[in-house]
Design a protein around this motif. Structure first.
Motif, PDB file in Angstrom:
ATOM      1  N   TYR A   1       0.055   8.324   0.935  1.00  0.00           N
ATOM      2  CA  TYR A   1      -0.367   7.288   1.882  1.00  0.00           C
ATOM      3  C   TYR A   1      -1.000   7.877   3.140  1.00  0.00           C
ATOM      4  CZ  TYR A   1      -0.321   3.708   5.458  1.00  0.00           C
ATOM      5  OH  TYR A   1      -0.702   2.868   6.475  1.00  0.00           O
ATOM      6  N   GLU A   2      -0.375   8.887   3.730  1.00  0.00           N
ATOM      7  CA  GLU A   2      -0.869   9.402   5.007  1.00  0.00           C
ATOM      8  C   GLU A   2      -2.299   9.935   4.912  1.00  0.00           C
ATOM      9  OE1 GLU A   2       0.473   8.858   7.811  1.00  0.00           O
ATOM     10  OE2 GLU A   2       2.377   8.081   7.075  1.00  0.00           O
TER      11      GLU A   2
ATOM     12  N   MET B   1      -8.610  14.824   5.551  1.00  0.00           N
ATOM     13  CA  MET B   1      -7.387  14.540   4.804  1.00  0.00           C
ATOM     14  C   MET B   1      -6.504  15.761   4.607  1.00  0.00           C
ATOM     15  SD  MET B   1      -9.306  12.128   1.996  1.00  0.00           S
ATOM     16  CE  MET B   1      -7.871  11.705   0.991  1.00  0.00           C
ATOM     17  N   GLY B   2      -7.034  16.930   4.919  1.00  0.00           N
ATOM     18  CA  GLY B   2      -6.254  18.158   4.766  1.00  0.00           C
ATOM     19  C   GLY B   2      -5.992  18.530   3.321  1.00  0.00           C
ATOM     20  N   LEU B   3      -6.892  18.168   2.427  1.00  0.00           N
ATOM     21  CA  LEU B   3      -6.700  18.469   1.008  1.00  0.00           C
ATOM     22  C   LEU B   3      -6.994  19.943   0.740  1.00  0.00           C
ATOM     23  CD1 LEU B   3      -8.399  15.332  -0.601  1.00  0.00           C
ATOM     24  CD2 LEU B   3      -5.979  15.696  -0.121  1.00  0.00           C
ATOM     25  N   THR B   4      -6.144  20.586  -0.034  1.00  0.00           N
ATOM     26  CA  THR B   4      -6.317  22.002  -0.359  1.00  0.00           C
ATOM     27  C   THR B   4      -6.571  22.227  -1.843  1.00  0.00           C
ATOM     28  OG1 THR B   4      -3.921  22.259  -0.632  1.00  0.00           O
ATOM     29  CG2 THR B   4      -4.837  22.720   1.556  1.00  0.00           C
TER      30      THR B   4
ATOM     31  N   VAL C   1       0.834  -1.202   0.000  1.00  0.00           N
ATOM     32  CA  VAL C   1       0.000   0.000   0.000  1.00  0.00           C
ATOM     33  C   VAL C   1       0.868   1.251   0.000  1.00  0.00           C
ATOM     34  CG1 VAL C   1      -1.785   1.269   1.224  1.00  0.00           C
ATOM     35  CG2 VAL C   1      -1.869  -1.222   1.171  1.00  0.00           C
ATOM     36  N   ARG C   2       1.850   1.289   0.895  1.00  0.00           N
ATOM     37  CA  ARG C   2       2.755   2.449   0.936  1.00  0.00           C
ATOM     38  C   ARG C   2       3.553   2.568  -0.351  1.00  0.00           C
ATOM     39  NH1 ARG C   2       3.947   5.124   5.677  1.00  0.00           N
ATOM     40  NH2 ARG C   2       2.980   4.302   7.582  1.00  0.00           N
TER      41      ARG C   2
END
Length: 285
Positions: A24-25, A122-125, A16-17
């Motif tokens: 991944y995070e 997820m902190g997506l910007t 997966v990584r």
């Protein structure tokens, strides 16, 4: 004896990584939310829970190389993900391609709320969420994204409220109603934004460099919903099942009518040891 909590077969696997790299995070956070809430909220089936990594996340990530290649000739790396639902493949693509601007298009309010929660987690910007059907975007939205080779491309400048969503303050509001496909969810501000006033003079449908989708509709319908959203030279990148070629053959007239060129099915690797998936590629004339 009561059964313990269900785990994913690929939890802890280095595969997966290896496949996801830097994504991944944030995708591990998404995976955890899917495992905890996906089935109760009707976003995945009960049989999917032990295979979320493979069936939903890695399968979606298989289109990333095709998306990157499709947008290579465009100055603005814009993607519209049609029928985003639980976030497949749009959230995965956004996490894997942080330099791309991704618009998630989803008509159902409860799924729009889910997507906004995931984007925040997820902190997506680089994500904007629109509550709309694809066919509602095909009209005088007043924006043409993805001009090639640095061309002017009307509407390439984005309003402050349309930069996507980073960490929303509170629950994201609806992007559009069924009658109005022009408003955008800007979760960063929590307020809908109308694009038309900043893009006067631009006519025709909103244009993107790439349109993605997964398990939305047969190609006979999908061609007319997605190809008009592409800029000339843009590409549809659609995840499909084993019947993909038969769908293309059946939809030949619809694809041609929507100005699609060179429709093809390619086999896309998912991960070492896992079954590959199928991707439909169609270029917009």
């Amino acid at each position: 004896m009561p059964e313990g909590p269900v785990t994913d077969q690929l939890d802890g696997s280095p595969i997966v990584r290896e496949v996801l790299g830097d994504a991944y995070e944030p995708l591990a956070l998404f995976h955890g939310k899917l495992m905890a809430e996906g089935e109760p909220r009707g976003l995945i089936g009960p049989r999917d829970v032990p295979i979320v990594w493979e069936r939903h996340i890695l399968n979606s990530a298989a289109i990333v190389p095709f998306v990157r290649e499709a947008a290579a000739g465009f100055s603005h790396k814009t993607i519209a993900d049609i029928g985003s639902g639980g976030g497949f493949p749009g959230l995965i693509v956004a996490a894997c391609l942080p330099d791309f601007s991704v618009t998630l298009v989803e008509p159902m309010e409860r799924r729009v709320e889910w997507l906004a929660e995931c984007v925040e987690l997820m902190g997506l910007t680089n994500v904007t969420i629109r509550r709309a059907r694809a066919e509602e975007l095909i009209g005088p939205v007043g924006s043409k994204h993805g001009s090639r080779n640095g061309g002017s491309g009307n509407g390439s400048r984005r309003r402050r409220g349309d930069r996507g969503v980073g960490r929303p303050r509170g629950r994201a509001r609806e992007a559009v109603s069924a009658a109005d496909a022009n408003a955008v969810v800007s979760s960063a501000s929590g307020m809908p934004v109308n694009e038309n006033d900043s893009r006067k003079g631009a006519a025709g449908p909103e244009r993107f460099a790439v349109v993605t989708c997964r398990a939305v509709a047969p190609m006979t319908k999908l061609a007319g919903w997605t190809l008009p959203l592409l800029a000339p030279g843009g590409k549809l990148v659609a995840l499909k099942g084993r019947s993909a070629q038969a769908e293309l053959d059946k939809a030949a007239k619809e694809i041609s009518k929507a100005h699609g060129l060179d429709p093809q099915v390619v086999e896309a690797p998912v991960a070492p040891g896992l079954e590959p998936t199928h991707v439909v590629l169609i270029t917009k004339r």
